[in-house]
Every structure is written in C-alpha cells, then in structure tokens.
Design a protein around this motif. Structure first.
Motif, PDB file in Angstrom:
ATOM      1  N   PRO A  25       0.791  -1.236   0.040  1.00 25.90           N
ATOM      2  CA  PRO A  25       0.078   0.109  -0.128  1.00 25.90           C
ATOM      3  C   PRO A  25       0.877   1.149  -0.049  1.00 25.90           C
ATOM      4  O   PRO A  25       0.483   2.300  -0.057  1.00 25.90           O
ATOM      5  CB  PRO A  25      -0.949  -0.160   1.324  1.00 25.90           C
ATOM      6  N   LEU A  26       1.973   1.190   0.474  1.00 27.52           N
ATOM      7  CA  LEU A  26       2.810   2.422   0.698  1.00 27.52           C
ATOM      8  C   LEU A  26       3.737   2.807  -0.549  1.00 27.52           C
ATOM      9  O   LEU A  26       4.771   2.276  -0.961  1.00 27.52           O
ATOM     10  CB  LEU A  26       3.935   1.781   1.621  1.00 27.52           C
ATOM     11  N   PRO A  30       9.127  11.393  -1.599  1.00 28.85           N
ATOM     12  CA  PRO A  30      10.394  12.124  -1.996  1.00 28.85           C
ATOM     13  C   PRO A  30      11.399  12.071  -0.903  1.00 28.85           C
ATOM     14  O   PRO A  30      12.586  12.045  -0.902  1.00 28.85           O
ATOM     15  CB  PRO A  30       9.925  13.477  -2.378  1.00 28.85           C
ATOM     16  N   GLU A  31      10.936  12.073   0.309  1.00 23.36           N
ATOM     17  CA  GLU A  31      11.738  12.271   1.607  1.00 23.36           C
ATOM     18  C   GLU A  31      12.732  10.888   1.434  1.00 23.36           C
ATOM     19  O   GLU A  31      13.759  11.166   2.436  1.00 23.36           O
ATOM     20  CB  GLU A  31      10.963  12.674   2.632  1.00 23.36           C
ATOM     21  N   GLN A  32      12.306   9.806   1.091  1.00 20.73           N
ATOM     22  CA  GLN A  32      12.849   8.604   1.409  1.00 20.73           C
ATOM     23  C   GLN A  32      14.055   8.451   0.094  1.00 20.73           C
ATOM     24  O   GLN A  32      14.793   7.732   0.470  1.00 20.73           O
ATOM     25  CB  GLN A  32      11.818   7.476   1.190  1.00 20.73           C
ATOM     26  N   ILE A  33      13.944   9.034  -0.879  1.00 21.46           N
ATOM     27  CA  ILE A  33      14.929   9.019  -2.147  1.00 21.46           C
ATOM     28  C   ILE A  33      15.524  10.173  -2.216  1.00 21.46           C
ATOM     29  O   ILE A  33      14.958  11.305  -2.904  1.00 21.46           O
ATOM     30  CB  ILE A  33      14.091   8.546  -3.300  1.00 21.46           C
ATOM     31  N   LEU A  41      15.604   1.959   2.542  1.00 22.01           N
ATOM     32  CA  LEU A  41      14.598   0.794   2.444  1.00 22.01           C
ATOM     33  C   LEU A  41      14.671   0.148   1.113  1.00 22.01           C
ATOM     34  O   LEU A  41      15.491   0.904   0.159  1.00 22.01           O
ATOM     35  CB  LEU A  41      13.243   1.323   2.860  1.00 22.01           C
ATOM     36  N   ASP A  42      14.294  -0.770   1.082  1.00 24.57           N
ATOM     37  CA  ASP A  42      13.983  -1.669  -0.301  1.00 24.57           C
ATOM     38  C   ASP A  42      12.987  -0.965  -0.942  1.00 24.57           C
ATOM     39  O   ASP A  42      12.080  -0.813  -0.490  1.00 24.57           O
ATOM     40  CB  ASP A  42      13.845  -3.223  -0.094  1.00 24.57           C
ATOM     41  N   VAL A  43      13.127  -0.877  -2.496  1.00 25.66           N
ATOM     42  CA  VAL A  43      12.052  -0.121  -3.059  1.00 25.66           C
ATOM     43  C   VAL A  43      11.780  -1.297  -4.198  1.00 25.66           C
ATOM     44  O   VAL A  43      12.414  -1.745  -5.043  1.00 25.66           O
ATOM     45  CB  VAL A  43      12.548   1.134  -3.822  1.00 25.66           C
ATOM     46  N   TYR A  44      10.383  -1.668  -4.262  1.00 24.33           N
ATOM     47  CA  TYR A  44       9.923  -2.591  -5.178  1.00 24.33           C
ATOM     48  C   TYR A  44       8.872  -1.964  -6.438  1.00 24.33           C
ATOM     49  O   TYR A  44       8.362  -0.944  -5.967  1.00 24.33           O
ATOM     50  CB  TYR A  44       8.942  -3.673  -4.324  1.00 24.33           C
ATOM     51  N   ALA A  45       8.772  -2.469  -7.421  1.00 22.57           N
ATOM     52  CA  ALA A  45       7.805  -2.390  -8.326  1.00 22.57           C
ATOM     53  C   ALA A  45       6.373  -2.919  -7.919  1.00 22.57           C
ATOM     54  O   ALA A  45       6.591  -3.650  -7.024  1.00 22.57           O
ATOM     55  CB  ALA A  45       8.121  -2.552  -9.697  1.00 22.57           C
ATOM     56  N   LYS A  46       5.368  -2.306  -8.358  1.00 19.06           N
ATOM     57  CA  LYS A  46       4.118  -2.806  -8.067  1.00 19.06           C
ATOM     58  C   LYS A  46       3.993  -4.406  -8.307  1.00 19.06           C
ATOM     59  O   LYS A  46       3.292  -5.226  -7.617  1.00 19.06           O
ATOM     60  CB  LYS A  46       2.954  -2.108  -8.949  1.00 19.06           C
ATOM     61  N   ASN A  47       4.679  -5.047  -9.261  1.00 17.41           N
ATOM     62  CA  ASN A  47       4.651  -6.641  -9.372  1.00 17.41           C
ATOM     63  C   ASN A  47       5.546  -7.127  -8.566  1.00 17.41           C
ATOM     64  O   ASN A  47       5.632  -8.479  -8.628  1.00 17.41           O
ATOM     65  CB  ASN A  47       5.003  -6.836 -10.930  1.00 17.41           C
ATOM     66  N   LEU A  67      12.359   5.971  -9.556  1.00 19.32           N
ATOM     67  CA  LEU A  67      11.935   5.151  -8.407  1.00 19.32           C
ATOM     68  C   LEU A  67      10.829   5.792  -7.733  1.00 19.32           C
ATOM     69  O   LEU A  67       9.882   5.211  -7.087  1.00 19.32           O
ATOM     70  CB  LEU A  67      13.343   5.259  -7.420  1.00 19.32           C
ATOM     71  N   LEU A  68      10.663   7.067  -7.523  1.00 20.23           N
ATOM     72  CA  LEU A  68       9.526   7.791  -7.348  1.00 20.23           C
ATOM     73  C   LEU A  68       8.326   7.492  -8.098  1.00 20.23           C
ATOM     74  O   LEU A  68       7.074   7.446  -7.390  1.00 20.23           O
ATOM     75  CB  LEU A  68       9.511   9.277  -7.110  1.00 20.23           C
ATOM     76  N   GLU A  69       8.287   7.344  -9.375  1.00 17.68           N
ATOM     77  CA  GLU A  69       7.303   6.808 -10.156  1.00 17.68           C
ATOM     78  C   GLU A  69       6.840   5.524  -9.985  1.00 17.68           C
ATOM     79  O   GLU A  69       5.490   5.232  -9.995  1.00 17.68           O
ATOM     80  CB  GLU A  69       7.592   7.110 -11.573  1.00 17.68           C
ATOM     81  N   MET A  70       7.805   4.358  -9.799  1.00 14.18           N
ATOM     82  CA  MET A  70       7.339   3.265  -9.877  1.00 14.18           C
ATOM     83  C   MET A  70       7.461   2.592  -8.499  1.00 14.18           C
ATOM     84  O   MET A  70       6.786   1.389  -8.326  1.00 14.18           O
ATOM     85  CB  MET A  70       8.173   2.329 -10.853  1.00 14.18           C
ATOM     86  N   GLY A  71       8.194   3.302  -7.619  1.00 12.57           N
ATOM     87  CA  GLY A  71       8.504   2.468  -6.198  1.00 12.57           C
ATOM     88  C   GLY A  71       7.574   2.100  -5.425  1.00 12.57           C
ATOM     89  O   GLY A  71       6.596   3.180  -5.024  1.00 12.57           O
ATOM     90  N   TYR A  72       7.433   1.237  -4.495  1.00 14.32           N
ATOM     91  CA  TYR A  72       6.541   0.880  -3.474  1.00 14.32           C
ATOM     92  C   TYR A  72       7.563   0.185  -2.332  1.00 14.32           C
ATOM     93  O   TYR A  72       8.516  -0.482  -2.560  1.00 14.32           O
ATOM     94  CB  TYR A  72       5.583  -0.168  -3.548  1.00 14.32           C
TER      95      TYR A  72
END
Length: 400
Positions: A25-26, A30-33, A41-47, A67-72
């Motif tokens: 859900p998260l 911008p503050e994280q990257i 933190l680990d950044v994942y795509a939606k899949n 990363l901001l566009e695709m990252g969860y």
C-alpha cells in the motif's frame, strides 16, 4: 490434477494479488529517496520486482524520478521468499501439452519473482533441465504445445516457447558443449524478464508504442542482465547472450548496434528462435502466422539477416507441417499434424472433422502417403474449429 496437488501448488506460488494489493500500500515518498544518499529501504515495483535494495546510492535525477514513479515500500521492507513449484516425481501428467502448461506456470513464477527466489540460478537450471528432458523424450508433443497450449500471460509463454524451440534446435549442433547449451537455454528463459509485464500488456495492445514503452523495450536487454546479476547470476556468457539477443546481422540491432562479425553465434540463434516464436504465437487481436508462412518468411531472409545453416536447421526440425499445425487433406477433411515423418510432405495426421461438418468424436489417423489423404494445404486454427483441450490426449507422455 487432484485436489491435494492443487492445494500444494497453490501453497507454493505467491498469488499476484499479494504483491499487487493490500500488501503493497505504501508508495515511496520524495523524502525517502535523496540524491547521493544511501537508500533507507528496499524499493519494489508494483509486481514485486526489487528495483533498488536498501543501502544502494541514488546516483541520478532520472533514477530518482523512476523510483518515485514506480516504487513501493513493503511493511518490514522485505518480501517473503517465494518458492518455485517444481516437478513432482510422483505426479504423472498424461499429456505433453499438460506438462508444458505446468512448465509455463513455473516459468511465470521464476520471471515474476526472481529476486525473491532462493538460489535463483539453480531454479533456472532445474527448469531448463526439465524443458530439455521433455523436448528429448517427446519432441513432436513439445512442438505441438508451442502452437496449441493456451496461456493467460504472453511473457512467460514466449520465454518457455523460445527455450523449448532452442532445446530442440541445439541438440542438432554437435560442436555445442553441454555447458554452452545449458547457458543459451537459460538466456532464452530470462532474456525478457525486465519487460515481462509490458509484454503481457502489448499482447492486447493494437495502438502504437508509447515513448515510455519504446524506452523500456530498448533498454530491456541490459536491464534484464542487471536483474540477473542482482539475482545471483555470475555466468558472463549468460549475461552477454541476454544483452545481445536483439543484435542483428543488418547492424541495426540494439542495444549495441553490433556488426555481423561481432555477434556471438549463440546470440544469433537465440535471436532467430525469439523471432520464430513471436511469429507463430497469436495476439489477442490477431491469429498467429501459419507455420509454413512464418518459416518461409524467415527462409527468405537467410544470408542477409539469418545464418542459412540455422534457418535450414529450423525448417528441418519443425518440418513443412509442424506437429500441432492444422492441414486440409485431399478428401476435404481437416486434420492436426501429430508427428513429422522422413518425408516432410507426408506427416502423421489425425483427421478431426470434415471441412463442412462437425468435429469427430474421436480423431482418425490418416496415412498421408495415400492419394485420398494427401496433405493439400495448411489451414488456420480458426478453420479447424477445435479446442486444444480436445487434442491434448493425442500427445501422451506414456504409451498405453
């Protein structure tokens, strides 16, 4: 498949909604990257694909934007390990087509969750081993499956098709070592892993590619190699084959634009198998090419685009009328090709219906060397009008 085996398989495969629904859900903020800073933190795509792991540095504005566009982010910053369903030696699937459908499911899990699988290179090796084994034990059934087995997702199906076709072709190349053969098959299975979801989208898309889609396609050989490296693959030939599987003898391939003499021969045959399978596979909005037409198109481009030795090998292996393709006989019956024979124009055929009548209850084996049952032309699956599920028993894994 009985209910017990279905449950075991369900328990082994992570459902897609876990990765695409409430468990992710998260959206990263911008503050994280931050540029030049370690990722917290680990950044994942939606899949569920890991885009960048914790501790790596963000090195460019473009990388940060992506990363901001695709990252969860995931609660706990970690996805649970995914298990790949493997062949159960106690379970016998009665049809080669059913076996290939199961291999397709394994391929899907392997490509979608590469970075969550434990010992990913070994998982690829096991899948390659099973594809090779099936192709050597039931080559006609494997070819038929490329044309007949339905699929829900194009990306995994195409990866399996290309690997299976190469398994058939590579056994005819005597100078190829077992290690080289295994590597090119592993490359075929994983060459498009960075655009697997995009391939599924394009399967339904009739419109022109968007600029973003063009960018993803242009970069996928290098991106797929990068994912493989992150997943623990250290075999440099495997990486090079993935990176160069879209290089062309014409010099207009990508991503490097290599000249003809710079292209590794294994990358070249991988490129040919990739194109062949793409031509044979339908899209949601059009049928696949009739095999004879697809092979003829490739043969016309020999010497200029494809090594004539490889195109000859391809045509010899598949035949004029490959197993799984449909033909019209001299008596106006429509049949499906079961197996190749020494004389390419006289394959073993099972008649499935009259040209103007309903399907037969049972397929009837025809001797195509006889004038009445001579093959007069190929025909489309739509003309045959029979579902693949009704034909599966024609390619059994065990003799009665």
């Amino acid at each position: 498949m009985n209910s017990r085996n279905k449950k075991q398989l369900h328990d082994k495969v992570v459902p897609e909604q876990i990765l695409m629904g409430k468990e992710l859900p998260l959206k990263v903020v911008p503050e994280q990257i931050l540029m030049g800073k370690e990722l917290p933190l680990d950044v994942y795509a939606k899949n569920g694909l890991l885009l960048l792991s914790k501790g790596h540095f963000v090195l460019s504005d473009r990388q940060r934007e992506k990363l901001l566009e695709m990252g969860y982010a995931v609660d706990g910053n970690k996805l649970d390990a995914v298990s790949l369903p493997e062949a159960d030696p106690m379970m016998v699937r009665e049809s080669v087509l059913h076996e290939m459908a199961f291999l397709q499911q394994r391929t899907r899990t392997l490509l979608n969750y590469a970075l969550q699988l434990e010992d990913f290179p070994r998982k690829v090796s096991l899948l390659v081993r099973d594809i090779v084994r099936l192709s050597e034990q039931h080559p006609d059934g494997v070819i038929a499956s490329l044309l007949l087995v339905p699929f829900n997702e194009y990306g995994p199906a195409h990866a399996l098709h290309t690997t299976a076709l190469l398994a058939l072709l590579s056994r005819r190349i005597p100078q190829l070592s077992s290690e080289q053969r295994h590597t090119v098959l592993a490359a075929a299975l994983t060459m498009n892993m960075s655009i697997c979801q995009l391939q599924n989208t394009l399967y339904h898309q009739q419109e022109a590619l968007t600029p973003q889609q063009e960018e993803e396609i242009a970069g996928h050989p290098l991106m797929s190699s990068a994912i493989l490296r992150e997943a623990g693959v250290s075999n440099e030939l495997w990486h090079w084959l993935v990176q160069t599987h879209h290089e062309s003898w014409l010099g207009n391939g990508y991503p490097y634009g290599l000249a003809r003499g710079e292209i590794e021969s294994l990358a070249h045959i991988l490129h040919m198998a990739d194109i062949t399978c793409a031509k044979l596979t339908p899209r949601s909005y059009r049928a696949g090419m009739v095999p004879a037409a697809a092979l003829g198109h490739l043969f016309q481009r020999k010497d200029t685009e494809f090594d004539p030795a490889y195109t000859t090998l391809l045509i010899k292996e598949l035949g004029i009328y490959p197993p799984g393709s449909f033909v019209r006989l001299a008596n106006d019956e429509i049949g499906v090709v079961l197996a190749r024979r020494e004389k390419a124009s006289e394959p073993q055929v099972a008649a499935i219906r009259r040209g103007d009548g309903p399907a037969y209850i049972d397929a009837l084996i025809r001797d195509t060397s006889l004038p009445a049952h001579k093959v007069v032309s190929p025909c489309t699956a739509a003309m045959a009008g029979v579902r693949a599920s009704h034909l599966a028993r024609l390619w059994r894994t065990q003799l009665n």
